[in-house]
Scaffold this motif. Sequence first.
Motif, PDB file in Angstrom:
ATOM      1  N   ASN A 100      24.417  37.398  40.415  1.00  0.00           N
ATOM      2  CA  ASN A 100      23.241  36.337  40.748  1.00  0.00           C
ATOM      3  C   ASN A 100      22.992  36.301  42.351  1.00  0.00           C
ATOM      4  O   ASN A 100      22.264  35.532  42.567  1.00  0.00           O
ATOM      5  CB  ASN A 100      23.341  35.307  39.995  1.00  0.00           C
ATOM      6  CG  ASN A 100      23.077  35.171  38.644  1.00  0.00           C
ATOM      7  OD1 ASN A 100      22.056  35.913  38.049  1.00  0.00           O
ATOM      8  ND2 ASN A 100      23.940  34.668  37.838  1.00  0.00           N
ATOM      9  N   ILE A 101      24.176  36.964  43.080  1.00  0.00           N
ATOM     10  CA  ILE A 101      24.225  36.731  44.652  1.00  0.00           C
ATOM     11  C   ILE A 101      22.849  37.111  45.085  1.00  0.00           C
ATOM     12  O   ILE A 101      22.461  36.886  46.289  1.00  0.00           O
ATOM     13  CB  ILE A 101      25.297  37.298  44.941  1.00  0.00           C
ATOM     14  CG1 ILE A 101      25.653  36.853  46.532  1.00  0.00           C
ATOM     15  CG2 ILE A 101      25.292  38.860  45.183  1.00  0.00           C
ATOM     16  CD1 ILE A 101      26.199  35.374  46.441  1.00  0.00           C
ATOM     17  N   ILE A 102      22.269  38.122  44.452  1.00  0.00           N
ATOM     18  CA  ILE A 102      20.987  38.761  44.922  1.00  0.00           C
ATOM     19  C   ILE A 102      19.819  38.101  44.593  1.00  0.00           C
ATOM     20  O   ILE A 102      18.564  38.469  44.856  1.00  0.00           O
ATOM     21  CB  ILE A 102      20.961  40.406  44.468  1.00  0.00           C
ATOM     22  CG1 ILE A 102      20.784  40.347  43.118  1.00  0.00           C
ATOM     23  CG2 ILE A 102      22.034  41.177  45.182  1.00  0.00           C
ATOM     24  CD1 ILE A 102      20.577  42.022  42.835  1.00  0.00           C
ATOM     25  N   LYS A 103      19.831  37.023  43.857  1.00  0.00           N
ATOM     26  CA  LYS A 103      18.820  36.399  43.307  1.00  0.00           C
ATOM     27  C   LYS A 103      18.818  34.925  43.625  1.00  0.00           C
ATOM     28  O   LYS A 103      19.743  34.324  43.700  1.00  0.00           O
ATOM     29  CB  LYS A 103      18.674  36.445  41.741  1.00  0.00           C
ATOM     30  CG  LYS A 103      18.481  37.863  41.244  1.00  0.00           C
ATOM     31  CD  LYS A 103      18.718  38.047  39.916  1.00  0.00           C
ATOM     32  CE  LYS A 103      18.519  39.537  39.219  1.00  0.00           C
ATOM     33  NZ  LYS A 103      18.444  39.290  37.887  1.00  0.00           N
ATOM     34  N   ILE A 104      17.617  34.455  43.919  1.00  0.00           N
ATOM     35  CA  ILE A 104      17.593  32.895  44.163  1.00  0.00           C
ATOM     36  C   ILE A 104      16.098  32.405  43.250  1.00  0.00           C
ATOM     37  O   ILE A 104      15.195  33.137  43.349  1.00  0.00           O
ATOM     38  CB  ILE A 104      17.444  32.508  45.795  1.00  0.00           C
ATOM     39  CG1 ILE A 104      16.073  33.375  46.301  1.00  0.00           C
ATOM     40  CG2 ILE A 104      18.520  32.656  46.384  1.00  0.00           C
ATOM     41  CD1 ILE A 104      16.063  32.891  47.889  1.00  0.00           C
ATOM     42  N   ASN A 105      16.103  31.315  43.180  1.00  0.00           N
ATOM     43  CA  ASN A 105      15.091  30.511  42.422  1.00  0.00           C
ATOM     44  C   ASN A 105      14.219  29.655  43.428  1.00  0.00           C
ATOM     45  O   ASN A 105      14.965  28.949  44.189  1.00  0.00           O
ATOM     46  CB  ASN A 105      15.722  29.738  41.315  1.00  0.00           C
ATOM     47  CG  ASN A 105      16.092  30.623  40.036  1.00  0.00           C
ATOM     48  OD1 ASN A 105      15.721  31.504  39.671  1.00  0.00           O
ATOM     49  ND2 ASN A 105      17.225  30.210  39.713  1.00  0.00           N
ATOM     50  N   TYR A 106      13.162  29.782  43.282  1.00  0.00           N
ATOM     51  CA  TYR A 106      11.968  29.061  44.301  1.00  0.00           C
ATOM     52  C   TYR A 106      11.279  28.106  43.346  1.00  0.00           C
ATOM     53  O   TYR A 106      10.670  28.525  42.372  1.00  0.00           O
ATOM     54  CB  TYR A 106      11.153  29.991  45.049  1.00  0.00           C
ATOM     55  CG  TYR A 106      10.348  29.114  45.663  1.00  0.00           C
ATOM     56  CD1 TYR A 106      10.371  28.245  46.511  1.00  0.00           C
ATOM     57  CD2 TYR A 106       8.653  29.274  45.527  1.00  0.00           C
ATOM     58  CE1 TYR A 106       9.679  27.618  47.626  1.00  0.00           C
ATOM     59  CE2 TYR A 106       7.724  28.537  46.162  1.00  0.00           C
ATOM     60  CZ  TYR A 106       8.284  27.858  47.277  1.00  0.00           C
ATOM     61  OH  TYR A 106       7.311  27.077  47.837  1.00  0.00           O
ATOM     62  N   THR A 107      11.443  26.804  43.481  1.00  0.00           N
ATOM     63  CA  THR A 107      10.607  25.890  42.920  1.00  0.00           C
ATOM     64  C   THR A 107       9.477  25.399  43.781  1.00  0.00           C
ATOM     65  O   THR A 107       9.668  24.815  44.930  1.00  0.00           O
ATOM     66  CB  THR A 107      11.456  24.744  42.424  1.00  0.00           C
ATOM     67  OG1 THR A 107      12.601  25.124  41.548  1.00  0.00           O
ATOM     68  CG2 THR A 107      10.701  23.661  41.774  1.00  0.00           C
TER      69      THR A 107
END
Length: 1398
Positions: A803-810
Amino acid sequence: MNNNAKYSFIIFLIILILNFCNCQNYQYFDFTDHSKLNTYAINSQMDQCNVNVFFMAYTENNPNGPPEIINFMSKGPSPSISQNVISRNLTTVFYSVLLTFEFGDLEATFFVDDSYNNIIYNCSCKKINITDLSIEYQTPVFYTEYTSFATVFKVKGLQYPLILVHAYGLYSITPMDNYYYLLTINSNYFLYESNDLLISILFPNDESLDFSLNFFISTSTLYSDIISDFKLYPETKNYTEIAFKHDPLVTFRSVFSKPIPQVFLLSQSSFLFLAKPIYGTPGNLTYIASTVQTTVPQNISLFYQIPDNTFKNIFITELITNIDTGSNINNSFQKTFIYNNQIFTFELSDLFNYDSKCYFFSGNYLGTDNSYTIVNGLTFPFGFVNGNNNVYKMNFTTLLPFGFGSGFILSIHEPVSGTSVSYQKIPSLNIVNNSLTCEIISFESIYLNEFKFLLRFHVVSYYGISLISIPTFRPTFIGNENLVSGTIYNGVWEYIYFGEEITLDRIKIISQSGQIKEINCGEPFSIINPKQIITISKIKFNGFNYSNDLSDISFLYNNVNVTNQMVSNIMYINFTNIEKYKYQTIGLYLLDSKSLRDENFDGSLVGNFDKNIFGSKYYFSDFDPINNRFQVKFNIPANILPGKLDFILAFSQSLRIYSPSLPNNFQLNITSSLIDIQGPIFTNIIKNPNGKFGWIVTIEDSINGLDYGIISIFGLLDSSTYNFTIKPSNAINGNKWKGDYEIFIPYDSVSKCISQQYMIKFVELFDSQGNSATFIKYLRTRDGSTIVKTLTNPFINFMNDINIIKINYTCPNEVISSESPPSLISFTISKSSIDVGLINTVDFNFQVNDLLGIKDYQYPIVYLTTSKLDIIECVSNLTSKLTNQFKCSIEIPIGFGYPNGILVSVYGFINNGGFYSGYCSQQLLEMNFASFISTNQTYTINQPYIKSSNKFSNQGGTLWIYGRGFAIDSIVEIKFKDNGFTSFTQQQTNLIYSSAISIENVRSTNQPFVVIVKSSSKISNEFIINPILFNFNYTDPSSTSPLPTNPPKKCLGNPECGGVNNGYCNNGIGCVCYTPWVGEDCTSKVIVIPQPSINTTNPTTDIPINVTDSTQNNLYRSLISLVSLRELDFNNKQVKLFNFEKWVYSEINNTTNKYLTTISNKNSVGEIVETNITVVLQWFEKNDTVIFAGQTLRMNPSSIKYTVNITSYSFAQNLNHLQLIMSASLQSSKTDDICSSKLFGNTSDGDNSNFMKLKVNDHSVYGRFIKRAIVDNKIISVDNNILDDYSTDTNSNSHTSETFIGISIPFYNYNVLVDPDFSVLVDSNPSSSNDENSICTSSSKLSSAQLAGIIIGSVAFAAILVFIASYAIIQGRKERKYLNDMNNKLSSMNKNGTSGGD
């Protein structure tokens, strides 16, 4: 004789005559190479031979011509035959017959209808008596990363070429020329055998030729304590792939310090991986190895050699990999459309779970007798017309040719799972007469240079030619962009082929109707030219002797230290029989780890020997007729493994010499205290720092340092993409060796948006030496092949965190509900029809509408597609954010889409609601928008166009340019950048073909330059040549201090750097000026003046400049001279002074003169030691480039260069040093209302020099003093200083600027070489009191206004005349005084100090 007997006799005669006449109906013509009728079996193990015969049968009496099947009978071994008609017409059939028969002599007879009228071949299948054979080793066993363990041997006793079949084992045998063979042995042989390697060459009847090989000699012996710091990435046993094919990695450290190749094997199940060194120092070197993906626990072991010549096993761990297996592709064809028998549209839905994969189209064109496939891989947005990545629809349109034989299959492939879905066999839309086939009329192969050949095909086809296919290791398609004369129905195609002199296997001629004709190379192909065959011409070696012909290899530099420096070198090659080789091309390929990885060579999996990796990395030889030998210029990469640098000398693809097999005195030895063969990596990653959306990444490369990088971010719902360029200059903290960088996705709190996850899908980081670390979410290329898996994954430290290559945007302003994608409201194309034989630029303008707004920084792409699935992209720019208008422009490649036209589609509109849209050609057509560009009206073939060139170096020489449309009257012109790109100059051409031109004697340059071709009033595109840079200035960094470089400077001037025409600002360096501008702010211009008079007394340059303006004549005079040489102690106190008084003059040529003087000095025992000072003055009439002490120097026109050579000098003490004194002055004959100034500092145009500028009014004398000298044949740094206090006679005032310059020379033994230069400038602004170190005077006479008032007010006209005359007399006296002063200046300079030694 009775009547019956008479009648019978008459009938017999008639039959005999008829038979005789009938037998005369056919004539036979032989076109077989009889040297190939006697041969060995297909390979050593077979007992059958293949022999090809080629002949024609001709008749004028049979209206149907000869039959397609010819009769055959034989004597000897019973053969099997395979007949084929090469070509035919109404009277002649050209036959090809393959005879396959067992050992023995065969008589093969061919005839049409009478065995007495025939053509006969006597063939022989030779059986080999293995007792007549013997093995002769040509080389000891050697090791390279490329070959693993290998040796070369010769089979003596063979008469014909033979492919050797060997028993199963951990080795392979590859044939070379002249009965030489390369034997390669897998590195893992040690694990299974401790005895000599047994080689068995197999022959029929279970016979074999056996020989043994002891090869425990090519690797070093290690001990059990040399391995440490073993690490598994990730650290956990259970590993989930962070990306497709990014396997778990293992690193460890070796403290073995000897620079000898070492084999470390990582064993996992039945797989063995070769560990490779990546960074460290000798004695502290880190290795890396890959592992294999596995879904069940498997042990990993490390093996390495220990003193008893066995391998030691270290047990590591167990590993389980959770593999990304992809997803099955959905068979979701919804609709298909065929429009106007021309375009075919596919409509699909939700093919697979899309998350940035590169999916693939493959078009399988089915011919009547054959087929061919074209693959093209594409990513979003191509094909996506509606939705988001959860639910989407895809439409794409293909352009159908006139017809395609039996049909056409279009398939779509999911890249990870490999599953595909196909629309089967789209039927042919036109009736094709298959009897109207393609024919090759003639063929030529012309060797150009550097293993490049010009292949020329003359082909005819009723339906027109679409492609000529060369299905080699790297399939090649020759399209209509290569048509150089005629038409596609009857024309000539030329193609530049990089072949390493190999013989082609076969070619396919493919017509516009889909007819496919396959022709075997090496065989005749045409009735018209029956003696021609399709093959690549090659230089025959006439019995090459591997061990004896090569007599010597040496180098310009050996024992080369490549610590932190790339080193240019020259290899010298000689042969005992040089006359046989002097026209041969020799390719040099370096086999160091960096060079191999640059070519994507992956030798990590043991047994994977790829012999076809070479290409762009070759360096090629030149023949030196003076020394009667070859030389190859090449660059050695920095910070590679020390030891012997392995290389290959290639004469053809099959004949290569491997350097480890050569004697020790042929080897190139490398030293390096640092090793770095991996790219930069991430060492720290912070997600969403301080409330910002994105990452802060720490990039580290402790040896080479980061050069630049590219990071691409992908929205997993709407496919929005953001690309970031990383450079040390934009680091928020740190430096190139370790720095922090922001990767923030732009957003605002006002616009509508959606919440989604973003993912890093691509990373490529390069260090300063070109090593890269690459991460690709899905490792695929556009042709569908898998990219070599990377050992240098920049995420190596984070492989346990997928998951280091992914981020969540709210999203703070979330769109509640909307399924409405952007809608296209206009779409125009600037041209509806083009001649693709010309250079065309096409513009696309379009506008979309969306209530939620178009997402920022997302740019739709226009795609142009041909009937052969060729696709090019035109990325748009936003021209109006208010009205959502976009535009893109693209240059259409020559021949693109001819003759069937070009389909246009546009995809990639993304709105703030997370939906995308696009429009295939069919949809654009239905909306009454332009969607097609016609190409079939005119196709110009004489428009010159340059596509590529040979590898041209900065040393100058022969330049080859490749392209099309070149004519015999073509003129080549070049515009050089180091001339400021001011004008083109015509060059001397040597050879001109339609697709290639050679240009002789192109001058040396370190800068890119532009080439154009003019022909028949047509001008080609401007093609930029980037020379390969060779700098033969090697110095051992371990024995010298670092060479100086100038510190960064602020760019000066208003406008900055004199404006766009004068120069530009290079951040970190300062102003870089275009010729003829110079100076800190590029506002001083070099004056072009005649060559000054030659001073035959001493090396003094006297440059007069006469300036005439509206009020007076002003004479400037510049004087440059060598004054003295003095010895200084460590406190810079003068110990001895030697004034230069008497010189011996000699002329070298019209622009170069030499001066010699001698000084005498006593050594420590009282002996007189003479030191010679030789000065060479060279005048440069025009721009030129010289290299001194490894530094490239741009010489302006009207410059004078002093090259000073000083021989051995006897120092009073070893701590002392010398100082060479030069003087420079500039004086003006004008003395009133004038200023002078003096400036000394660092240059900013990259030559790492000091400059001196003496300025009087608006003129200057400019001196450049390089901060390097060549001392005892080594390049070292020197200091240059202004010495205003050197002489009491220095006289600087408002109209005179004078100075002395001291060049400091450290203690030396043998000789010194320094190289200053000078030029005269005119400045944009005159010197003023605001200038640094300025001296000014104001006029003591009447001003112009006062004088005018007096003249107007005076009534005595005689007074005016008196005044004018007086003024003229005074000015004349001043000019005469000025000339006398300057002529006496030299003698007064030498009156200060004590001359001589003790």
